[in-house]
Design a protein around this motif. Structure first.
Motif, PDB file in Angstrom:
ATOM      1  N   UNK A  29       0.890  -1.456  -0.383  1.00 33.82           N
ATOM      2  CA  UNK A  29      -0.126   0.153  -0.151  1.00 33.82           C
ATOM      3  C   UNK A  29       0.965   1.212   0.138  1.00 33.82           C
ATOM      4  N   UNK A  30       2.407   1.961   0.601  1.00 29.64           N
ATOM      5  CA  UNK A  30       2.921   2.510   0.440  1.00 29.64           C
ATOM      6  C   UNK A  30       3.627   2.454  -0.398  1.00 29.64           C
ATOM      7  N   UNK A  31       4.401   1.824  -0.937  1.00 33.55           N
ATOM      8  CA  UNK A  31       4.581   1.468  -2.060  1.00 33.55           C
ATOM      9  C   UNK A  31       3.939   2.167  -3.636  1.00 33.55           C
ATOM     10  N   UNK A  32       2.109   1.799  -3.444  1.00 32.06           N
ATOM     11  CA  UNK A  32       1.054   2.407  -4.811  1.00 32.06           C
ATOM     12  C   UNK A  32       0.797   4.013  -4.477  1.00 32.06           C
ATOM     13  N   UNK A  33       0.541   4.603  -2.963  1.00 35.03           N
ATOM     14  CA  UNK A  33       0.676   5.919  -3.112  1.00 35.03           C
ATOM     15  C   UNK A  33       2.117   6.455  -3.896  1.00 35.03           C
ATOM     16  N   UNK A  34       1.430   7.571  -4.812  1.00 34.34           N
ATOM     17  CA  UNK A  34       1.937   8.047  -5.722  1.00 34.34           C
ATOM     18  C   UNK A  34       2.569   9.619  -4.890  1.00 34.34           C
ATOM     19  N   UNK A  35       2.226   9.257  -4.208  1.00 35.72           N
ATOM     20  CA  UNK A  35       3.861   9.831  -2.927  1.00 35.72           C
ATOM     21  C   UNK A  35       4.964   9.915  -2.303  1.00 35.72           C
ATOM     22  N   UNK A  36       5.174   8.336  -2.487  1.00 36.75           N
ATOM     23  CA  UNK A  36       6.055   7.310  -2.003  1.00 36.75           C
ATOM     24  C   UNK A  36       7.292   7.510  -3.219  1.00 36.75           C
ATOM     25  N   UNK A  37       7.950   8.666  -2.496  1.00 34.99           N
ATOM     26  CA  UNK A  37       9.201   8.793  -3.780  1.00 34.99           C
ATOM     27  C   UNK A  37      10.279   7.832  -4.406  1.00 34.99           C
ATOM     28  N   UNK A  57      13.557   7.169  -3.065  1.00 36.18           N
ATOM     29  CA  UNK A  57      14.547   6.481  -1.968  1.00 36.18           C
ATOM     30  C   UNK A  57      13.566   5.216  -1.061  1.00 36.18           C
ATOM     31  N   UNK A  58      12.100   5.956  -0.689  1.00 38.46           N
ATOM     32  CA  UNK A  58      11.088   4.678  -0.125  1.00 38.46           C
ATOM     33  C   UNK A  58      10.563   3.268  -0.791  1.00 38.46           C
ATOM     34  N   UNK A  59      10.390   4.070  -1.864  1.00 36.49           N
ATOM     35  CA  UNK A  59      10.061   3.076  -2.869  1.00 36.49           C
ATOM     36  C   UNK A  59      10.799   2.068  -3.041  1.00 36.49           C
ATOM     37  N   UNK A  60      12.256   2.261  -2.872  1.00 36.41           N
ATOM     38  CA  UNK A  60      13.121   1.540  -3.987  1.00 36.41           C
ATOM     39  C   UNK A  60      13.421   0.714  -2.518  1.00 36.41           C
ATOM     40  N   UNK A  61      14.018   1.369  -1.255  1.00 36.98           N
ATOM     41  CA  UNK A  61      13.885   0.577   0.009  1.00 36.98           C
ATOM     42  C   UNK A  61      13.177  -0.889   0.325  1.00 36.98           C
ATOM     43  N   UNK A  62      11.644  -0.139   0.214  1.00 38.91           N
ATOM     44  CA  UNK A  62      10.105  -0.838   0.529  1.00 38.91           C
ATOM     45  C   UNK A  62       9.544  -2.041  -0.773  1.00 38.91           C
ATOM     46  N   UNK A  63      10.408  -1.701  -1.722  1.00 41.62           N
ATOM     47  CA  UNK A  63       9.951  -3.118  -2.934  1.00 41.62           C
ATOM     48  C   UNK A  63      11.213  -4.009  -2.471  1.00 41.62           C
ATOM     49  N   UNK A  64      12.000  -4.090  -2.206  1.00 34.99           N
ATOM     50  CA  UNK A  64      13.159  -5.086  -1.932  1.00 34.99           C
ATOM     51  C   UNK A  64      12.896  -5.508  -0.183  1.00 34.99           C
ATOM     52  N   UNK A  65      12.022  -4.384   0.575  1.00 39.40           N
ATOM     53  CA  UNK A  65      11.782  -5.296   1.927  1.00 39.40           C
ATOM     54  C   UNK A  65      10.600  -6.404   1.852  1.00 39.40           C
ATOM     55  N   UNK A  66       9.699  -5.785   0.627  1.00 37.86           N
ATOM     56  CA  UNK A  66       8.539  -7.164   0.203  1.00 37.86           C
ATOM     57  C   UNK A  66       9.175  -7.757  -0.704  1.00 37.86           C
ATOM     58  N   UNK A  67       9.889  -7.994  -0.979  1.00 38.56           N
ATOM     59  CA  UNK A  67      10.661  -8.884  -1.746  1.00 38.56           C
ATOM     60  C   UNK A  67      11.693 -10.051  -0.745  1.00 38.56           C
ATOM     61  N   UNK A 124       4.506   2.732 -13.542  1.00 40.71           N
ATOM     62  CA  UNK A 124       5.980   2.158 -13.867  1.00 40.71           C
ATOM     63  C   UNK A 124       7.050   1.510 -13.351  1.00 40.71           C
ATOM     64  N   UNK A 125       6.608   0.541 -12.758  1.00 38.64           N
ATOM     65  CA  UNK A 125       8.000   0.054 -11.325  1.00 38.64           C
ATOM     66  C   UNK A 125       9.243   0.778 -12.246  1.00 38.64           C
ATOM     67  N   UNK A 126       9.645   0.637 -13.093  1.00 43.60           N
ATOM     68  CA  UNK A 126      11.145   0.760 -13.414  1.00 43.60           C
ATOM     69  C   UNK A 126      11.035   1.916 -13.636  1.00 43.60           C
ATOM     70  N   UNK A 127      10.236   2.578 -14.086  1.00 41.89           N
ATOM     71  CA  UNK A 127      10.976   4.463 -14.188  1.00 41.89           C
ATOM     72  C   UNK A 127      10.091   4.577 -12.289  1.00 41.89           C
ATOM     73  N   UNK A 128       9.979   4.253 -11.189  1.00 43.93           N
ATOM     74  CA  UNK A 128       9.493   4.346  -9.974  1.00 43.93           C
ATOM     75  C   UNK A 128      11.110   4.682  -8.778  1.00 43.93           C
ATOM     76  N   UNK A 129      11.095   3.000  -9.473  1.00 47.27           N
ATOM     77  CA  UNK A 129      12.787   2.602  -8.659  1.00 47.27           C
ATOM     78  C   UNK A 129      13.716   3.801  -8.718  1.00 47.27           C
ATOM     79  N   UNK A 130      13.964   3.637 -10.385  1.00 48.41           N
ATOM     80  CA  UNK A 130      14.886   4.729 -10.966  1.00 48.41           C
ATOM     81  C   UNK A 130      14.492   5.887 -10.842  1.00 48.41           C
ATOM     82  N   UNK A 131      14.140   6.481 -10.939  1.00 53.50           N
ATOM     83  CA  UNK A 131      13.160   7.649 -10.881  1.00 53.50           C
ATOM     84  C   UNK A 131      13.633   8.901 -12.180  1.00 53.50           C
ATOM     85  N   UNK A 132      13.099   7.452 -12.758  1.00 47.66           N
ATOM     86  CA  UNK A 132      13.646   8.091 -14.647  1.00 47.66           C
ATOM     87  C   UNK A 132      12.607   8.651 -14.727  1.00 47.66           C
ATOM     88  N   UNK A 133      11.662   8.988 -14.585  1.00 51.44           N
ATOM     89  CA  UNK A 133      10.454   9.641 -15.141  1.00 51.44           C
ATOM     90  C   UNK A 133      10.166  10.671 -15.822  1.00 51.44           C
TER      91      UNK A 133
END
Ligand code: PRP
Ligand code: URA
Length: 209
Positions: A17-25, A27-37, A200-209
């Motif tokens: 739910x935290x990473x679905x939020x469009x306001x999750x930047x 740094x947090x997105x990357x960290x939380x994706x790893x935590x879920x993994x 877009x998971x790739x863009x959100x992880x790497x900040x490439x939007x």
């Protein structure tokens, strides 16, 4: 037919739910994706075989268990799959890592393979293919085709968000594969995004939007 499992553990659901939020930047997105993994790896590895082993504790010999059977390879589908690798390695640090480069044509949504580099003994390993998103299923199907072509036979697919269309396509193309997902969402949009998804998971992880 392989297993299809939605991982409903409260920690996984809360973090998703935290990473679905469009306001999750980023740094947090990357960290939380790893935590879920990491949390998903705990369950994905549940059926690893164990063997008996005697170990000398400081007090006595313990009749204990250790993991036996195939060693693990983690194979992210580039780019976004990279975001899940460290989280899995936190639990399975001796795993080898292969990479499969795949991008979706934005018009046709067809996947294109551009890179494959795998451990040389991939045919001997339990393979965890990781990619946060299973949308049309095209990328996952082509990645698993590439793995099977190189001899891999024991494969699990691990994603964060899946669309029913992608699950169906992957099950039809590779009925032997177990699929683990943190969420099964409603549907795909006309332009191939998972609704509601997480963008877009790739863009959100790497900040490439
Ligand atoms: C995304 C995602 C999956 C794919 C899923 O990658 O990471 O690999 O789309 O879509 P599909 O199920 O319809 O094939 P993308 O092609 O955007 O590349 P990226 O990871 O480099 O951003
Ligand atoms: N790939 C993504 O990153 N997001 C989607 O919603 C679909 C495919």
């Amino acid at each position: 037919m392989g297993k299809f499992q939605v991982m409903d553990h409260p920690l996984i659901q809360h973090k998703l739910t935290m990473i679905r939020n469009k306001d999750c930047g980023t740094k947090d997105f990357r960290q939380i994706v790893n935590e879920i993994a990491t949390l998903m790896a705990f369950e994905v590895s549940r059926d690893m075989p164990l063997e008996d082993v005697d170990v000398q504790t400081p007090v006595a010999v313990a009749h204990a268990k250790q993991i036996s059977g195939k060693k693990v390879a983690v194979v992210p589908i580039l780019r976004a799959g990279i975001g899940m690798v460290d989280g899995i390695l936190d639990l399975i640090p001796a795993a080898k890592v292969g990479h499969i480069g795949m991008y979706r044509d934005e018009e046709t949504l067809e996947p294109h393979e551009y890179f494959v580099k795998l451990p040389s003994d991939i045919d001997q390993r339990q393979v965890f293919v990781v990619d946060p998103m299973l949308a049309t299923g095209g990328s996952a199907i082509m990645a698993i085709d590439a793995l099977k072509k190189r001899g891999a036979s024991s494969i699990k697919f691990v994603c964060l968000v899946s669309a029913p269309e992608g699950v169906k396509a992957l099950q039809e193309a590779h009925p032997d594969i177990d699929i683990y997902t943190a969420a099964l969402d409603e549907k795909l949009s006309e332009d191939g995004y998972i609704i509601p998804g997480l963008g877009d998971a790739g863009d959100r992880l790497f900040g490439t939007k």
